[in-house]
Every structure is written in structure tokens, then in C-alpha cells.
Motif scaffolding. Structure first.
Motif, PDB file in Angstrom:
ATOM      1  N   ILE A 194       0.860  -1.189   0.000  1.00 48.50           N
ATOM      2  CA  ILE A 194       0.000   0.000   0.000  1.00 48.50           C
ATOM      3  C   ILE A 194       0.892   1.233   0.000  1.00 48.50           C
ATOM      4  CG2 ILE A 194      -1.912   1.162   1.174  1.00 48.50           C
ATOM      5  CD1 ILE A 194      -2.248  -1.465   2.823  1.00 48.50           C
ATOM      6  N   PHE A 195       0.479   2.273  -0.721  1.00 49.86           N
ATOM      7  CA  PHE A 195       1.216   3.533  -0.683  1.00 49.86           C
ATOM      8  C   PHE A 195       1.146   4.121   0.722  1.00 49.86           C
ATOM      9  CE2 PHE A 195       0.485   3.376  -5.300  1.00 49.86           C
ATOM     10  CZ  PHE A 195       1.784   3.596  -5.736  1.00 49.86           C
ATOM     11  N   ILE A 196       2.294   4.532   1.243  1.00 50.38           N
ATOM     12  CA  ILE A 196       2.389   5.018   2.622  1.00 50.38           C
ATOM     13  C   ILE A 196       1.507   6.241   2.857  1.00 50.38           C
ATOM     14  CG2 ILE A 196       3.950   6.044   4.340  1.00 50.38           C
ATOM     15  CD1 ILE A 196       6.193   4.269   3.091  1.00 50.38           C
ATOM     16  N   ASP A 197       1.569   7.235   1.973  1.00 52.69           N
ATOM     17  CA  ASP A 197       0.792   8.454   2.202  1.00 52.69           C
ATOM     18  C   ASP A 197      -0.707   8.176   2.214  1.00 52.69           C
ATOM     19  OD1 ASP A 197       0.898   7.952  -0.568  1.00 52.69           O
ATOM     20  OD2 ASP A 197       0.745  10.075  -1.082  1.00 52.69           O
ATOM     21  N   ASP A 198      -1.153   7.263   1.368  1.00 51.35           N
ATOM     22  CA  ASP A 198      -2.578   6.927   1.335  1.00 51.35           C
ATOM     23  C   ASP A 198      -3.024   6.237   2.616  1.00 51.35           C
ATOM     24  OD1 ASP A 198      -2.777   8.002  -1.211  1.00 51.35           O
ATOM     25  OD2 ASP A 198      -2.616   6.058  -2.223  1.00 51.35           O
ATOM     26  N   VAL A 199      -2.235   5.290   3.107  1.00 51.22           N
ATOM     27  CA  VAL A 199      -2.628   4.571   4.323  1.00 51.22           C
ATOM     28  C   VAL A 199      -2.526   5.484   5.550  1.00 51.22           C
ATOM     29  CG1 VAL A 199      -0.474   3.434   5.015  1.00 51.22           C
ATOM     30  CG2 VAL A 199      -2.623   2.272   5.372  1.00 51.22           C
ATOM     31  N   GLU A 200      -1.577   6.411   5.559  1.00 47.25           N
ATOM     32  CA  GLU A 200      -1.518   7.383   6.655  1.00 47.25           C
ATOM     33  C   GLU A 200      -2.791   8.231   6.687  1.00 47.25           C
ATOM     34  OE1 GLU A 200       3.214   8.378   7.316  1.00 47.25           O
ATOM     35  OE2 GLU A 200       2.134   9.474   5.758  1.00 47.25           O
ATOM     36  N   ASN A 201      -3.242   8.654   5.504  1.00 50.59           N
ATOM     37  CA  ASN A 201      -4.489   9.433   5.430  1.00 50.59           C
ATOM     38  C   ASN A 201      -5.695   8.604   5.858  1.00 50.59           C
ATOM     39  OD1 ASN A 201      -3.209  11.786   4.569  1.00 50.59           O
ATOM     40  ND2 ASN A 201      -3.394  11.223   2.411  1.00 50.59           N
ATOM     41  N   ALA A 202      -5.712   7.339   5.484  1.00 54.92           N
ATOM     42  CA  ALA A 202      -6.819   6.461   5.869  1.00 54.92           C
ATOM     43  C   ALA A 202      -6.846   6.251   7.383  1.00 54.92           C
ATOM     44  CB  ALA A 202      -6.703   5.119   5.148  1.00 54.92           C
ATOM     45  N   ILE A 203      -5.691   6.085   7.995  1.00 52.17           N
ATOM     46  CA  ILE A 203      -5.616   5.920   9.457  1.00 52.17           C
ATOM     47  C   ILE A 203      -6.090   7.191  10.148  1.00 52.17           C
ATOM     48  CG2 ILE A 203      -3.995   5.679  11.390  1.00 52.17           C
ATOM     49  CD1 ILE A 203      -2.420   3.696   9.540  1.00 52.17           C
ATOM     50  N   LYS A 204      -5.692   8.329   9.626  1.00 52.15           N
ATOM     51  CA  LYS A 204      -6.134   9.602  10.197  1.00 52.15           C
ATOM     52  C   LYS A 204      -7.652   9.738  10.108  1.00 52.15           C
ATOM     53  CE  LYS A 204      -5.561  14.580   9.864  1.00 52.15           C
ATOM     54  NZ  LYS A 204      -4.954  15.690   9.113  1.00 52.15           N
ATOM     55  N   GLU A 205      -8.188   9.409   8.958  1.00 52.81           N
ATOM     56  CA  GLU A 205      -9.639   9.502   8.739  1.00 52.81           C
ATOM     57  C   GLU A 205     -10.402   8.510   9.618  1.00 52.81           C
ATOM     58  OE1 GLU A 205     -13.126  10.860   6.766  1.00 52.81           O
ATOM     59  OE2 GLU A 205     -11.098  11.626   6.496  1.00 52.81           O
ATOM     60  N   ARG A 206      -9.915   7.290   9.714  1.00 56.23           N
ATOM     61  CA  ARG A 206     -10.631   6.226  10.431  1.00 56.23           C
ATOM     62  C   ARG A 206     -10.492   6.326  11.946  1.00 56.23           C
ATOM     63  NH1 ARG A 206     -12.882   1.611   8.476  1.00 56.23           N
ATOM     64  NH2 ARG A 206     -13.158  -0.068   9.951  1.00 56.23           N
ATOM     65  N   TYR A 207      -9.278   6.629  12.420  1.00 57.44           N
ATOM     66  CA  TYR A 207      -9.029   6.598  13.860  1.00 57.44           C
ATOM     67  C   TYR A 207      -8.778   7.972  14.470  1.00 57.44           C
ATOM     68  CZ  TYR A 207      -8.251   1.755  12.506  1.00 57.44           C
ATOM     69  OH  TYR A 207      -8.387   0.498  11.961  1.00 57.44           O
ATOM     70  N   GLY A 208      -8.652   9.001  13.620  1.00 57.65           N
ATOM     71  CA  GLY A 208      -8.445  10.355  14.130  1.00 57.65           C
ATOM     72  C   GLY A 208      -7.058  10.610  14.686  1.00 57.65           C
ATOM     73  N   VAL A 209      -6.061   9.875  14.207  1.00 60.60           N
ATOM     74  CA  VAL A 209      -4.689  10.062  14.683  1.00 60.60           C
ATOM     75  C   VAL A 209      -3.751  10.284  13.498  1.00 60.60           C
ATOM     76  CG1 VAL A 209      -5.000   8.682  16.776  1.00 60.60           C
ATOM     77  CG2 VAL A 209      -4.181   7.585  14.706  1.00 60.60           C
ATOM     78  N   GLU A 210      -2.745  11.096  13.732  1.00 60.49           N
ATOM     79  CA  GLU A 210      -1.685  11.314  12.748  1.00 60.49           C
ATOM     80  C   GLU A 210      -0.633  10.222  12.939  1.00 60.49           C
ATOM     81  OE1 GLU A 210      -1.137  13.909  10.513  1.00 60.49           O
ATOM     82  OE2 GLU A 210      -2.917  15.068  10.995  1.00 60.49           O
ATOM     83  N   THR A 211      -0.176   9.651  11.846  1.00 61.63           N
ATOM     84  CA  THR A 211       0.914   8.682  11.917  1.00 61.63           C
ATOM     85  C   THR A 211       2.076   9.185  11.068  1.00 61.63           C
ATOM     86  OG1 THR A 211      -0.032   7.406  10.096  1.00 61.63           O
ATOM     87  CG2 THR A 211      -0.565   6.675  12.330  1.00 61.63           C
ATOM     88  N   SER A 212       3.242   8.690  11.368  1.00 64.16           N
ATOM     89  CA  SER A 212       4.452   9.047  10.622  1.00 64.16           C
ATOM     90  C   SER A 212       5.185   7.767  10.256  1.00 64.16           C
ATOM     91  CB  SER A 212       5.350   9.948  11.469  1.00 64.16           C
ATOM     92  OG  SER A 212       4.706  11.157  11.766  1.00 64.16           O
ATOM     93  N   LEU A 213       4.620   7.034   9.320  1.00 65.62           N
ATOM     94  CA  LEU A 213       5.221   5.769   8.917  1.00 65.62           C
ATOM     95  C   LEU A 213       6.492   6.010   8.115  1.00 65.62           C
ATOM     96  CD1 LEU A 213       1.918   3.984   7.851  1.00 65.62           C
ATOM     97  CD2 LEU A 213       3.170   3.690   9.994  1.00 65.62           C
ATOM     98  N   ASP A 214       7.456   5.143   8.293  1.00 67.17           N
ATOM     99  CA  ASP A 214       8.739   5.176   7.593  1.00 67.17           C
ATOM    100  C   ASP A 214       9.485   6.501   7.785  1.00 67.17           C
ATOM    101  OD1 ASP A 214      10.793   4.023   6.122  1.00 67.17           O
ATOM    102  OD2 ASP A 214      10.005   4.740   4.214  1.00 67.17           O
ATOM    103  N   THR A 215       9.416   7.021   8.985  1.00 65.04           N
ATOM    104  CA  THR A 215      10.191   8.221   9.327  1.00 65.04           C
ATOM    105  C   THR A 215      10.864   7.972  10.668  1.00 65.04           C
ATOM    106  OG1 THR A 215       8.472   9.325  10.628  1.00 65.04           O
ATOM    107  CG2 THR A 215       8.422   9.686   8.239  1.00 65.04           C
ATOM    108  N   ASN A 216      11.736   8.893  11.052  1.00 62.55           N
ATOM    109  CA  ASN A 216      12.352   8.759  12.376  1.00 62.55           C
ATOM    110  C   ASN A 216      11.370   9.106  13.485  1.00 62.55           C
ATOM    111  OD1 ASN A 216      12.266  11.478  11.931  1.00 62.55           O
ATOM    112  ND2 ASN A 216      14.452  11.841  12.231  1.00 62.55           N
ATOM    113  N   LYS A 217      10.192   9.600  13.133  1.00 66.38           N
ATOM    114  CA  LYS A 217       9.145   9.901  14.119  1.00 66.38           C
ATOM    115  C   LYS A 217       8.194   8.712  14.342  1.00 66.38           C
ATOM    116  CE  LYS A 217       8.842  14.772  12.825  1.00 66.38           C
ATOM    117  NZ  LYS A 217       7.937  15.797  12.290  1.00 66.38           N
ATOM    118  N   GLU A 218       8.347   7.645  13.543  1.00 65.99           N
ATOM    119  CA  GLU A 218       7.449   6.499  13.644  1.00 65.99           C
ATOM    120  C   GLU A 218       7.496   5.904  15.049  1.00 65.99           C
ATOM    121  OE1 GLU A 218       6.753   3.195  10.527  1.00 65.99           O
ATOM    122  OE2 GLU A 218       8.191   2.368  11.960  1.00 65.99           O
TER     123      GLU A 218
END
Length: 167
Positions: free
Chosen positions: A46-70
Motif C-alpha cells: 500500500i502507498f504510505i501516504d494513502d494509508v496514513e491518510n486512511a488511518i487519520k480519517e478512520r481513527y483520528g490520529v496522525e501517523t508518521s510511517l517510515d520516518t524517524n518519528k514512527e
């Protein structure tokens, strides 16, 4: 004069490609039945940016996948999302899926999942609704491989399930 023609051609190409640039809304899932191990091994991409947006939309949280902030929480939300959006039935029975982990490849996240205890594969039904609530054009491509055959199906919002018979 020749340089002018080349420059003009390059400019036209740039203009036309900028108008036709379109984002793909697609994920790919590979399922392989391995009889020796009595398992169905799954890799979903899955494209990372798309799944990050989906997680934000579904669960109301910001994620930082594949970064040093993950964080571990980011990885847990990804796992939760994927396991909610991907269901597999083997021989008409819903299966527990063992989420093994993830790996990143440029702008894609690969999730590794396994279904154990599959002694005989007669039917395989997959429902993959990953990102379908985000993008109307979303397509989830499924590749299935067994020792005897290979098949592919495309799942869309109107038809998010596929069924294969192996008898």
C-alpha cells in the motif's frame, strides 16, 4: 534552429505530461499457498501516504510511517487498519491471520501476514477494502499462486470480494 525545435518539443512534452499526471489508487496483495508449510502467505503493498491518510480519517490520529518519528502506536494503527480491511476465508471458513510485520520500500509499505494450518485448499475467498472508503477509484489487485496455478483478480468498491475454486 535544431536546438529551438528540441527545446520546443521538450516544452510541449512537459506541458502534456503535467496535464495527464494522475495518481494511482491501487494496492497489491499476493497470496501464495505453500502446501509443505500448510500455510497461505500474504504480502500486501500500500502507498504510505494513502494509508496514513486512511488511518487519520478512520481513527483520528496522525501517523508518521517510515520516518524517524514512527512510533509503536503508528505501527499498531497500521496493523489494526490492515487486519480490519483484509479478510480471507479458506474452504468457506474465516481464518485467523498472523500479522508478521512490515517493511518499507521507497513510498510503499509491505505487510506480511500468514494463515497457518491450511492442509488442503479447495476454495479461497478474499475481501480487500483497503483504501476503498478513501478513494472512489481504488482498485485492489490480488495475485494468487498455488503449486498448480496462478490467478489475478481486481477488487473495486462495488465488488470488494473475490472467490476462487481449486477443485
Amino acid at each position: 534552429m535544431k536546438l529551438y525545435k528540441v527545446a520546443s518539443l521538450l516544452l510541449l512534452c512537459c506541458l502534456f505530461t503535467s496535464f495527464t499526471t494522475h495518481k494511482f489508487y491501487v494496492s497489491t496483495t499476493n497470496l501464495e499457498y505453500v502446501p509443505e508449510e500448510k500455510s497461505v502467505q500474504i504480502i500486501t503493498k500500500i502507498f504510505i501516504d494513502d494509508v496514513e491518510n486512511a488511518i487519520k480519517e478512520r481513527y483520528g490520529v496522525e501517523t508518521s510511517l517510515d520516518t524517524n518519528k514512527e512510533t509503536e502506536a503508528d505501527r499498531n494503527f497500521l496493523k489494526k487498519y490492515i487486519l480490519q480491511k483484509l479478510q480471507v476465508k479458506v474452504n468457506d471458513k474465516e481464518q485467523d491471520m498472523n500479522y508478521i510485520g512490515i517493511e518499507y520500500d521507497i513510498d510503499i509499505v509491505k505487510a506480511y501476514i500468514e494463515i497457518e494450518g491450511v492442509r488442503n485448499l479447495k476454495t479461497l475467498e478474499i475481501e480487500n477494502t483497503v483504501l476503498m472508503d478513501m478513494f472512489e477509484e481504488q482498485q485492489n489487485i490480488i495475485h494468487i499462486k498455488t503449486p498448480e496455478m496462478r490467478r489475478s483478480i481486481i477488487l473495486e468498491k462495488e465488488n470488494p470480494k473475490g472467490l476462487l475454486n481449486f477443485d
